[in-house]
Design an enzyme around this catalytic site. Structure first.
Site, PDB file in Angstrom:
ATOM      1  N   GLY A 151       0.848  -1.175   0.000  1.00  0.00           N
ATOM      2  CA  GLY A 151       0.000   0.000   0.000  1.00  0.00           C
ATOM      3  C   GLY A 151       0.891   1.233   0.000  1.00  0.00           C
ATOM      4  CB  CYS A 152       0.875   4.308  -2.049  1.00  0.00           C
ATOM      5  SG  CYS A 152      -0.838   4.843  -1.855  1.00  0.00           S
ATOM      6  CG  ASN A 153      -1.487   6.339   2.097  1.00  0.00           C
ATOM      7  OD1 ASN A 153      -1.031   7.386   1.681  1.00  0.00           O
ATOM      8  ND2 ASN A 153      -2.702   5.921   1.780  1.00  0.00           N
TER       9      ASN A 153
ATOM     10  CB  THR B 165       4.878   6.672   2.676  1.00  0.00           C
ATOM     11  OG1 THR B 165       4.446   6.481   1.333  1.00  0.00           O
ATOM     12  CG2 THR B 165       5.575   8.002   2.792  1.00  0.00           C
TER      13      THR B 165
END
Lengths: 365, 365, 365, 365
Positions: free
Chosen positions: A150-152, A155
């Protein structure tokens, strides 16, 4: 001979970014692009920026159209990958950009997603420490099934894992607030994603602990905890017994930029951790990495600096007055956050040079 | 007869917003507008949106041009108000939009600003609790000298003061991350404020505890602490003895919207505080306010909803898994954050209806 | 006693702007707000910026809910007003923000819209010259049925009508290119209106003469043509016999701002027209207007300058090398372009001061 | 062995884009980067997105630092290249991204720029027809001095040259309106380039025939005119005798996107030109081009589709009612508009494959 590739979900944002990166990759050939409701239409109608692929036509996403490729990318809505992964048992390499194969904990899956649970695959964030000095990279080498992150989640996990592994931050009170572009929510026809709603405005969502990337972050951080016997714990260890060990307040805010995540994450400084200990933890973790860079002290990244790149840029501050380590990380949600991570992981799985087809430089301004 | 008004710094953003609001105020007459380097030029050259004031010419900012008005607004860079306030000793009402008269602590001033210290004035956030159930409003009634707040500071202070006063949050580990528009930084010719740098990007600044609004927030929160003898403390109490009592990690992020602040603030839940205690604290604090609204549970504000309005909208979540109360507050940095606060405070000081010339409805989409 | 008002389409963008302006109007009371699929829901869910109206609930849009008001505003999709206007025969004043009652020509309606033709109503752009020195304002005085204009149409018509009426431009080769915000397209769930599609991009649409505002512009310009016997012409005169007299190339481009239209319109300079003739035509047309301003020579407007205002700002250049008069006009599509025009026209129809409840100053930056 | 390259103006936007593209070019080595006021500083401070070049330090821009390279790129403000080009007489290949070597006409230079006139160099838009079926490409092959184009100029010239060369449009009444991002104006500290001024707004500039790219467009279009004896004309032919032959009304509008140009250009249809003639002219001109694409009838480009790419995308409409051919072209002002054009031209000059180091796919959304 190049690897033959199929990309499902090719009319969406994640699918489009996979295609953009794959089109520049010297070792693959994009043979099949598929979609659901847009099947039968020219790819160019949905991805007008992919001029080198304008000759392709979207086929229907079925086990049959996806069969017979060396590599299959699934860029489908959450909960849809599972039905294909069984049918793709013969595929040498499958990379899922959805959430279906990310979580190790059934209870976490049930709580945040629901529906049928699927086995976890190798997690596509190669630079993440996983305990004992090892990184996810080692699990990706030779893998045949990969879950892009997942991108969040990636990060925040990249932001904090070095401090977790080194024991210099207290993982029981993490706070992360993210400025995110709307492309992370996909090409979905929802009122809150309309341009008129987002232009000139900052819009929070999933406030208060409901975002689906929370268990993914906790899992990644837990894997890095310096616990002697973590390897011997059952798979639900993370979600259940670590409830108190890793707490995170997570708030995403949509801001008016198409792409990009800027995550401001902080955690209390561990007792006795010196400034050198703290900064050293991140330097040690990422000093040799191609795509994850710690900026010099006093510098912090902007999302524009990583647009289109496979790079995570981070800056670190030690705020003794607030007693917190603050890490600000920028990455491109579609590139390093999804499609770039998928292709970097593919390179590792296939034994190709890890940076093949990827760029470290962003498109700015 | 309307009050005669002078506005200095009239070519800047704060000055422009003061003029926009004053032009719609039935009880004032804008007699004088002043500037420094732009003196002698038509106001319309610098504030082309203020069509009803297009006939005005900018005069030089001097004690003489500002003298003889009922009300003088100072919208000058920090550190410049002091030189005028002495000369304006005769002025019935002076409202400073700079920082010079906000801080009570000399040491905080020295640490974050430096230069000559000026006495604190009545603080222009009427809705802030100041202990014992009172609010700043009571100090503004009849005041002749008013310090308008810092825009980020008032956003965070309004977000948390109810919880501080009620004792339902732990003030020793506050975290606040703000998405802010660049107009808060003024009409300054700096590379990092160029459109090309900000469009499509999220840019953090003043990371790690260096932002000048931090002492202002701590002062406001400290004033609301339920400490019996706070009134008897010396003025430097806040900055010195409260170092441990109020800690805040504060990170602003510039995002691509001209105006607006969306502050995501959180603090640990105090032991034994029930959900009803927590939500009740905010409801009690703001239930009767015209310009500060707590949204229903599960709803959170967007900055577009308060564009041009004097309204602070907030949503509150209680995240038991993270053990934090999360408050998301939207306000317009130039309106409620600066010029609106100044005029609302002016109304109170003059005994006018508090909402005169101000609007509660934003301009959206 | 205030006029009792109903607003249909109250959950959309035009409806929201009507409500925002009506809430600030001293002579009206918003009694009823209606919608279709959102009926039964709180208005605040769809218009969270309208805090002063947060107590209202959306009713179903039916002839019954709209009956019994002094003034009814219709903010419905094109082609839906007609079914209500018959049922509202008793209503003292009906103002339609849709296209149904704008066009005088059946053939133009058929060509660009199709479906049942409805009779034209008084056209809600008071400042437009209509021949013989008169303006639309005279037709609006005392009117009981008013058609608010198309936002792009009124921008272009206001830009050029002075030159048409004065005969200083050649109407046979007009070119107009508009930078427009997406709110003009309404709160519609279409992929091309998603934030991810519009952020950071300029997107043309309806290129090549297909936009529905073209006949509306031609009608407005034709009405200003200095033709002696125009009053005696049949209603389809405009569309048929004027095909050669008024030609316009019209291209709208969606750009990343929620609101606003910046129209760059040009036409060949008429033979023998002097610079003074040309500039004088616009000065004469708008010199006394409250809401339409010609800027000094060499100055041109920005859309931010009219945000939320009822103002059209225009700048005029005479380019002898290109042999064209160029007029650049900025207005807010939702305010002066739709809802502001509707309320300004309402004021005229009711005999109220024309500027009641409207502002000439924009919200900038 | 790779070509040794120096880039001056390396701290600006054009210089940054040159470096981004050169860093991905397999046949060059970036040996020297220079700047004026920023000399001595790390490149990373000014180009934080160029992570692969973060080790470079800016040297002073002098003839000495630029000497001894195979290729020198000048990305300096207009009027500054001339002083270096003489000193660089020994350099095998010099490419100027400024305007100094673009214009053939002394009088045009004097009128729009002023200062010392410099000889015109090979013009870096390879795809432009230059009469007799030839293209600029032929002049670039083997060239040692190249003038990269103005970004707006090349957009408009590419849009219209096919119609000019084929005689299907009337060049005496061209109208071009451009939506442009602010990066085209450079990293200049001007109030009108501040983010607060541009966010949420459309801002016209250089209205009425004053933009410096106008003579460049006229020169490019004139070169394509089907005039038998054009080769024998003196160099000032374009500006003087063609005053009546090529007229263009040119209006740029800054819109809130960092990069990109969307030019809407139109011209009257030539008598007797059929639809097939018209469309055929563009198809013939660009059918074989790698980087200039005519979209299918009815489709029009968006600037996001070419972000970071070396591609010009155009759509064409034939509006018989308005009697105009309308061409809408999107390109990235920094890439295809400046740095990409420079590198494409470099490739041609050096005999490398024309597309080396360049991409045809944009970064979207």
């Amino acid at each position: 001979m190049p690897y033959q590739v199929a990309v499902s979900g090719a009319s969406g944002y994640a699918g489009g970014e996979l295609l953009r990166l794959l089109a520049a990759h010297p070792d693959v050939e994009i043979r099949t692009v598929t979609a659901h409701s847009n099947a039968g239409q020219p790819l160019a109608l949905h991805q007008p920026h992919l001029r080198s692929l304008a000759h392709l036509t979207l086929q229907d996403t079925t086990p049959e159209t996806l069969a017979g490729h060396d590599i299959v990318f699934l860029a489908l809505p959450h909960g849809q990958s599972g039905q294909y992964t069984e049918a793709l048992a013969e595929a040498p390499l499958v990379i899922d950009c959805g959430a279906d194969h990310r979580l190790e904990s059934v209870s976490a899956w049930d709580h945040f997603y629901g529906g049928e649970f699927h086995e976890p695959w190798a997690y596509g964030v190669p630079e993440l420490l996983v305990g004992g000095g090892a990184k996810q990279r080692s699990r990706l080498a030779g893998a045949s099934r990969i879950a892009a992150p997942g991108c969040n989640a990636s990060t925040v996990s990249l932001s904090l894992v070095p401090g977790v592994a080194a024991g210099v931050i207290d993982t029981r009170d993490i706070v992360s607030v993210l400025a995110v572009g709307p492309s992370g929510a996909g090409k979905s026809l929802k009122t809150n994603l309309l341009a008129s709603e987002i232009l000139g405005s900052a819009n929070p969502y999933a406030v208060g602990g409901t975002h689906r990337h929370i268990p993914e972050i906790r899992q990644a951080l837990a894997a890095a905890l310096p616990v002697a016997d973590s390897a011997s714990e059952p798979e639900d260890r993370v979600w259940t017994s670590l409830t108190d060990a890793i707490r995170i307040s997570f708030t995403p805010v949509i801001v008016p930029m198409a792409r990009g995540i800027l995550a401001t994450s902080s955690a209390p400084i561990a007792p006795d951790a010196s400034d050198a200990d703290i900064r050293g933890a991140w330097e040690a973790a990422y000093g040799d990495e191609t795509f994850v860079h710690l900026l010099p002290a006093g510098e912090f990244p902007r999302t524009a600096d990583v647009l289109g790149a496979n790079t995570a840029l981070m800056g670190l501050a030690i705020d003794r007055a607030a007693n917190r380590v603050v890490v600000v990380t920028a990455l491109d949600n579609l590139a390093k956050g999804t499609a770039g991570a998928a292709i970097q992981s593919m390179n590792i799985a296939l034994g190709l040079p890890e940076a093949t087809g990827l760029t470290v430089n962003g498109v700015a301004p």
